[in-house]
Scaffold this motif. Structure first.
Motif, PDB file in Angstrom:
ATOM      1  N   PHE A 579       0.829  -1.202   0.000  1.00 12.46           N
ATOM      2  CA  PHE A 579       0.000   0.000   0.000  1.00 12.46           C
ATOM      3  C   PHE A 579       0.865   1.255   0.000  1.00 12.46           C
ATOM      4  CE2 PHE A 579      -2.365  -3.273   2.358  1.00 12.46           C
ATOM      5  CZ  PHE A 579      -3.520  -3.348   1.596  1.00 12.46           C
ATOM      6  N   GLU A 580       0.457   2.223  -0.796  1.00 11.70           N
ATOM      7  CA  GLU A 580       1.037   3.557  -0.698  1.00 11.70           C
ATOM      8  C   GLU A 580       0.381   4.261   0.489  1.00 11.70           C
ATOM      9  OE1 GLU A 580       3.461   4.808  -2.149  1.00 11.70           O
ATOM     10  OE2 GLU A 580       3.760   3.773  -4.068  1.00 11.70           O
ATOM     11  N   PRO A 581       1.140   4.991   1.302  1.00 12.88           N
ATOM     12  CA  PRO A 581       0.564   5.616   2.502  1.00 12.88           C
ATOM     13  C   PRO A 581      -0.656   6.492   2.213  1.00 12.88           C
ATOM     14  CG  PRO A 581       2.951   5.712   2.591  1.00 12.88           C
ATOM     15  CD  PRO A 581       2.607   5.179   1.236  1.00 12.88           C
ATOM     16  N   ALA A 582      -0.557   7.343   1.203  1.00 12.30           N
ATOM     17  CA  ALA A 582      -1.672   8.248   0.920  1.00 12.30           C
ATOM     18  C   ALA A 582      -2.908   7.482   0.471  1.00 12.30           C
ATOM     19  CB  ALA A 582      -1.262   9.262  -0.146  1.00 12.30           C
ATOM     20  N   ALA A 583      -2.699   6.469  -0.376  1.00 12.83           N
ATOM     21  CA  ALA A 583      -3.835   5.687  -0.861  1.00 12.83           C
ATOM     22  C   ALA A 583      -4.489   4.913   0.282  1.00 12.83           C
ATOM     23  CB  ALA A 583      -3.379   4.731  -1.961  1.00 12.83           C
ATOM     24  N   LEU A 584      -3.676   4.392   1.192  1.00 14.19           N
ATOM     25  CA  LEU A 584      -4.232   3.666   2.330  1.00 14.19           C
ATOM     26  C   LEU A 584      -5.013   4.612   3.240  1.00 14.19           C
ATOM     27  CD1 LEU A 584      -4.545   1.088   3.958  1.00 14.19           C
ATOM     28  CD2 LEU A 584      -2.318   1.540   5.019  1.00 14.19           C
ATOM     29  N   ALA A 585      -4.484   5.812   3.450  1.00 13.57           N
ATOM     30  CA  ALA A 585      -5.191   6.794   4.279  1.00 13.57           C
ATOM     31  C   ALA A 585      -6.550   7.141   3.669  1.00 13.57           C
ATOM     32  CB  ALA A 585      -4.339   8.045   4.440  1.00 13.57           C
ATOM     33  N   ASP A 586      -6.583   7.294   2.343  1.00 13.01           N
ATOM     34  CA  ASP A 586      -7.855   7.590   1.670  1.00 13.01           C
ATOM     35  C   ASP A 586      -8.842   6.443   1.853  1.00 13.01           C
ATOM     36  OD1 ASP A 586      -6.848   9.999   0.812  1.00 13.01           O
ATOM     37  OD2 ASP A 586      -6.354   9.291  -1.215  1.00 13.01           O
ATOM     38  N   LYS A 587      -8.348   5.226   1.761  1.00 10.77           N
ATOM     39  CA  LYS A 587      -9.222   4.064   1.917  1.00 10.77           C
ATOM     40  C   LYS A 587      -9.768   3.992   3.343  1.00 10.77           C
ATOM     41  CE  LYS A 587     -11.083   0.180   0.505  1.00 10.77           C
ATOM     42  NZ  LYS A 587     -12.113   0.137  -0.550  1.00 10.77           N
ATOM     43  N   LEU A 588      -8.927   4.290   4.320  1.00 11.17           N
ATOM     44  CA  LEU A 588      -9.375   4.288   5.714  1.00 11.17           C
ATOM     45  C   LEU A 588     -10.461   5.332   5.937  1.00 11.17           C
ATOM     46  CD1 LEU A 588      -5.923   3.863   7.512  1.00 11.17           C
ATOM     47  CD2 LEU A 588      -7.772   2.181   7.424  1.00 11.17           C
ATOM     48  N   ALA A 589     -10.271   6.495   5.339  1.00  9.99           N
ATOM     49  CA  ALA A 589     -11.293   7.543   5.468  1.00  9.99           C
ATOM     50  C   ALA A 589     -12.609   7.082   4.852  1.00  9.99           C
ATOM     51  CB  ALA A 589     -10.801   8.822   4.804  1.00  9.99           C
TER      52      ALA A 589
END
Length: 630
Positions: A579-589
């Motif tokens: 996972f890319e950090p930003a993409a994972l953060a978006d998915k969590l949101a």
């Protein structure tokens, strides 16, 4: 028909003296003589003479011709093979001469009168090269093209003049000008040798030991020493990005105090390259012996027994490709080297209990208790829970855990556990009374913190939990009343139901720790679990470990991690999710988490590993931590 010797000489063009010699050595003796003793040659003699002349055309010696004609079969295989080899040697010699002459022609054509005055020196130098180098090395050295530089080409002669001038003027080797000269020197040498360390080593030896070569080229032992010092100082300007001033000075001192260590690298790299070319397995004894020499030379060259300095030097090498200039490294050899390093530190094979990765993590936690002070993670149960056999094996082979690769892995293991436990403590302070450890493995947090209020749920594979409980019983470690085991396979799900049956209250906030698991799961399984956590009560939080795509890592780290991943896959635990950090953060949101933050080396090193002298340090690891709250 009978011919006297004079008549035979006239017909064949041979001298009478030659025919006398043939007779004297038994090669061609007349079949008859006159009463007065004169030689008479008959038909059979003429046939033999024709055969002699035919074999002479094949460059056969007279003894070989005699052996051929007198032996059975008329033309022994060995003699013909010997003649073919001799002819091949002559062809090769002619090719060498042709290349040498063509090289001189090229230089004369492009260099004008100044080069023309030196053409005999060029021929003399090439003759020395021919004595010391293989044909392939000669072709490399004398090749011409936009990406190559041959000895005595203008870029070399100009650079040598500049270095000589700097030395005469007393230019300090730690000056920026000297650094620039050193980098130019190294890059020209790489182009000249096609990054071949064996060729570079031979040229250095020749130049150091042949006074005439020094006269012609202008490179003396003193110049080699000056360039070596300048290059060491130039490296230190790159090291300064990754270490303290005191550490830079120590690395500088080691490099400049004994340049022989630095000059030993090309030969060692050449040996490794030869093993790679021969197809030798990286795990083989010869390659592992070379790796031991590599490790010792690395320490002698840069850091000695200073583990912290070694960690910083290795980090610099991972991020600064220029630091690898001059030793003959390329991507293929780098991959082979990393395979050899990984092969020397096997992931434990799966046994009847935990997955290999779980046992590996447990061994690293235990090694941390024995090797490092102060401890990042104080775990007095880490060694005991291993069981007697594994604990003895650990103590008997602690040197294995001092290797930089092991230290790097251990840094990640203890930091992630400490971070999760710190966040758990913070959650408890906020009033959270449920702690769920997803993929608990041999984690001992629940047993070390039995007095923490609330319930603790250890979630893992049934086989791992059974093994762990047996180890706990053997070690006499009591199970806290607050602890509940929850057997679950994340890819078959059932997490919500399993936790509910164990007494988990989804209406109350909980803290989840999910370390060392997501990379082994499909993305769907990862997000299914995160979706469950996102549906928990407000105030819940999770610390999860994930792996970023390996392609974004520095080359040396990427290759090493690819080998680790391949080794784990062979043992039944392939990495599946990145996972890319930003993409994972978006998915969590999108799943419903209100906030999240990603933690990597830049954030974790100052928090947990600052000012350590034992080498614990998070380098360019692919592992990241994500803290997400609801």
């Amino acid at each position: 028909m009978r011919l006297k010797i004079g008549e035979l000489a006239k017909k064949t063009g041979l001298s009478v003296r030659a025919l006398h010699h043939y007779d004297a050595i038994g090669l061609l003796s007349p079949s008859e003589r006159t009463p007065g003793g004169a030689r008479l040659y008959g038909r059979d003699d003429l046939i033999r003479l024709h055969r002699i002349e035919a074999l002479k055309q094949l460059a056969c010696s007279l003894p070989d011709i005699k052996a051929t004609l007198d032996g059975p079969g008329g033309a022994p295989l060995q003699i013909l093979q010997r003649q073919i080899a001799a002819l091949d040697a002559r062809v090769l010699q002619a090719q060498r001469l042709s290349r040498r002459l063509q090289h001189v022609v090229d230089l004369l054509a492009g260099g004008g009168d100044a080069v023309a005055d030196d053409w005999l020196n060029i021929l003399e130098l090439m003759n020395m090269y021919q004595k010391h180098l293989s044909d392939e090395e000669l072709r490399t050295l004398m090749s011409s093209g936009p990406d190559t530089e041959a000895p005595m080409d203008p870029p070399w002669t100009q650079l040598i003049d500049e270095v000589r001038g700097g030395m005469r003027q007393g230019l300090p080797t730690d000056s920026a000008t000297a650094h620039a000269l050193a980098w130019r020197w190294m890059k020209l040498a790489i182009r000249m040798t096609n990054n071949d360390p064996a060729l570079a080593g031979k040229l250095m030896t020749l130049q150091a030991n042949e006074p005439r070569a020094q006269d012609i080229v202008g490179i003396t032992p003193a110049m080699f020493s000056w360039i070596g010092e300048a290059f060491a100082h130039a490296r230190c300007t790159l090291f300064a990005k990754y270490m303290s001033a005191a550490q830079v000075e120590e690395a500088r001192r080691r490099q400049t105090a004994n340049l022989a260590h630095m000059q030993a690298w090309p030969a060692l790299v050449a040996e490794l390259r030869a093993q790679m070319a021969a197809g030798t397995a990286p795990s083989s004894a010869p390659v592992q012996a070379l790796m031991q020499r590599w490790q010792q030379l690395f320490r002698d060259s840069y850091c000695g027994d200073d583990a912290a300095l070694e960690s910083r030097v290795r980090e610099a090498f991972m991020h600064e490709p220029d630091l690898r200039l001059g030793v003959g490294m390329d991507d293929a050899l780098l991959t082979y080297l990393q395979k050899a390093q990984v092969a020397g530190h096997h992931v434990p094979r799966e046994n009847a209990g935990p997955k290999p990765s779980a046992l590996m993590v447990a061994m690293q936690r235990a090694a941390h208790q024995l090797l490092e002070q102060p401890r990042v993670l104080d775990d007095p149960l880490a060694v005991r829970i291993l069981g007697e056999a594994d604990a003895q094996a650990l103590r008997a082979d602690l040197d294995k855990y001092r290797h930089p690769m092991a230290v790097g892995l251990r840094s990640s293991v203890v930091v992630r556990s400490r971070f999760a436990e710190d966040e758990w403590a913070a959650a408890v302070a906020r009033g959270v009374r449920q702690y769920v450890i997803l993929g608990a493995g041999l984690d001992t947090g629940a047993y070390r913190h039995a007095d923490v209020p609330g319930r603790i749920f250890e979630v893992d594979l049934p086989a791992t939990q059974a093994w762990k409980r047996a180890r706990l019983h053997e070690a006499g470690i009591a199970m806290p009343a607050s602890l509940c085991y929850v057997p679950v396979d994340f890819e078959s799900l059932g997490l919500a139901e399993s936790l509910a049956r164990a007494g988990f209250d989804a209406s109350q906030p909980a803290f989840f720790s999910w370390l060392g698991v997501t990379m082994y799961l499909d993305e769907d399984a990862v997000f299914e679990t995160l979706g469950f956590i996102a549906g928990c009560a407000k105030g819940s939080a999770v610390v999860l470990e994930y792996v970023i795509p390996l392609g974004g890592l520095p080359p040396m780290v990427r290759i090493a991690m690819e080998q680790v991943a391949a080794q784990l896959a062979e043992r039944g635990e392939p990495w599946k999710s990145f996972f890319e950090p930003a993409a994972l953060a978006d998915k969590l949101a999108a799943l419903g988490f209100s906030e999240s933050s990603s933690w990597g080396p830049a954030e974790l090193n100052p928090r947990y590993l600052a000012n350590r002298s034992d080498g614990l340090h998070l380098g360019a690891t692919p592992g990241r931590l994500m803290l997400a709250r609801i």
